[in-house]
Design a protein around this motif. Structure first.
Motif, PDB file in Angstrom:
ATOM      1  N   PHE A   1      11.774  10.697   9.704  1.00 48.23           N
ATOM      2  CA  PHE A   1      10.757  11.310   8.855  1.00 48.23           C
ATOM      3  C   PHE A   1      10.408  10.315   7.745  1.00 48.23           C
ATOM      4  N   GLU A   2       9.207   9.777   7.799  1.00 48.75           N
ATOM      5  CA  GLU A   2       8.774   8.811   6.806  1.00 48.75           C
ATOM      6  C   GLU A   2       8.255   9.525   5.565  1.00 48.75           C
ATOM      7  N   GLU A   3       8.594   8.935   4.434  1.00 42.93           N
ATOM      8  CA  GLU A   3       8.104   9.485   3.183  1.00 42.93           C
ATOM      9  C   GLU A   3       6.608   9.204   3.058  1.00 42.93           C
ATOM     10  N   PRO A   4       5.893  10.067   2.372  1.00 40.11           N
ATOM     11  CA  PRO A   4       4.452   9.816   2.182  1.00 40.11           C
ATOM     12  C   PRO A   4       4.238   8.520   1.404  1.00 40.11           C
ATOM     13  N   TRP A   5       3.130   7.849   1.707  1.00 39.85           N
ATOM     14  CA  TRP A   5       2.850   6.560   1.073  1.00 39.85           C
ATOM     15  C   TRP A   5       2.518   6.762  -0.405  1.00 39.85           C
ATOM     16  N   ARG A   6       3.177   5.937  -1.216  1.00 37.95           N
ATOM     17  CA  ARG A   6       2.920   5.981  -2.651  1.00 37.95           C
ATOM     18  C   ARG A   6       2.344   4.639  -3.092  1.00 37.95           C
TER      19      ARG A   6
ATOM     20  N   SER B   1       4.682  -3.503   5.625  1.00 33.75           N
ATOM     21  CA  SER B   1       3.457  -3.403   4.834  1.00 33.75           C
ATOM     22  C   SER B   1       2.885  -4.795   4.578  1.00 33.75           C
TER      23      SER B   1
ATOM     24  N   PRO C   1      -0.297  -0.208   3.226  1.00 34.61           N
ATOM     25  CA  PRO C   1       0.237   0.130   4.553  1.00 34.61           C
ATOM     26  C   PRO C   1      -0.584  -0.518   5.642  1.00 34.61           C
TER      27      PRO C   1
ATOM     28  N   ARG D   1       8.452  -1.889   1.595  1.00 36.25           N
ATOM     29  CA  ARG D   1       8.605  -1.841   3.054  1.00 36.25           C
ATOM     30  C   ARG D   1       8.342  -3.208   3.674  1.00 36.25           C
TER      31      ARG D   1
END
Length: 243
Positions: A98-103, A135, A242, A132
């Motif tokens: 489960f990837e965290e939402p992009w900030r 990215s 991203p 990351r």
């Protein structure tokens, strides 16, 4: 006294014997019952039929209709529990990611009147924490650039990431080329212009990244007199994007 078996067989024997006799004299009680002195075998058959029942089977009757369905019976007793089945094969372990939402992740470093007059070397740097590895980094340098020389010359401003130029896909650079120079380096041709060096770099690993701007020579051209950030604000902007 007759046996019970003989009593049961007597009507059948009489039915078989009647056709053999055409007539018979009736006496006593027989005469009253038959109401004649002589009767045919058919009369005797009727008499015996009334006395002992019919010897002959009549034609079959019309079949009756099906009856109404009966009521449900009493529930049966529970059956014997079944045995355990064979042990199945071991399944594969599948882990969900489960990837965290992009900030947003960005940084700016700025200098007022940098006034850096070197011709070869690092001009300015700015450290950045990359979150990351998959990215990209978008970098921008904005500041005043100047080049002067007697003969044709070229200077190159470029970015490095932890000391190495970008290879994903190509270096991030800008150049200034001067063809018609001045008789002397201190001539009046001395133009400073605000310019930018900008690009997107992929393949930089996550973690602390040293982002720097350098000045150097162009291939196959002599260097001139370079100047960076004269009398104005210079800045480096770094942004993680991203893919």
């Amino acid at each position: 006294m007759m046996s019970p078996l003989l009593v049961r067989l007597l009507p059948l024997l009489l039915c078989l014997a009647l056709p053999l006799y055409g007539s018979e004299k009736c006496t006593g009680n027989d005469a009253e019952k038959l109401n004649c002195t002589r009767h045919s075998g058919e009369g005797r058959a009727t008499y015996l039929n009334n006395m002992y029942g019919s010897c002959l089977q009549g034609p079959a009757g019309t079949p009756g209709r099906d009856g109404n369905p009966g009521a449900n019976g009493i529930p049966g007793t529970p059956g014997i529990p079944g045995r355990d089945g064979l042990k199945g094969e071991k399944g594969e372990c599948v882990s969900e990611v489960f990837e965290e939402p992009w900030r947003p992740n960005y940084k700016q470093c700025a200098w007022n009147s940098l006034n850096y007059g070197i011709d070869l070397g690092k001009v300015a740097d700015c450290t950045f924490t990359k979150m990351r590895s998959d990215s990209s980094l978008r970098v921008l340098f904005s500041g005043s650039l100047r080049l002067k020389c007697k003969n044709a010359c070229c200077q190159r401003w470029y970015f490095t990431f932890n000391g190495a130029e970008c290879t994903g896909p190509l270096p991030i650079e800008s150049i200034i080329y001067l063809d018609q120079g001045s008789p002397e380096l201190n001539s009046t041709i001395n133009i400073h212009r605000t310019s930018s060096v900008e690009g997107l770099c992929e393949g930089v690993k996550a973690g602390l990244v040293d982002v720097a701007v350098w000045v150097g020579t162009c291939a196959d051209y002599p260097r001139g007199d370079a100047s960076t950030g004269w009398n104005s604000v210079s800045r480096i902007i770094i942004e993680e994007l991203p893919k």
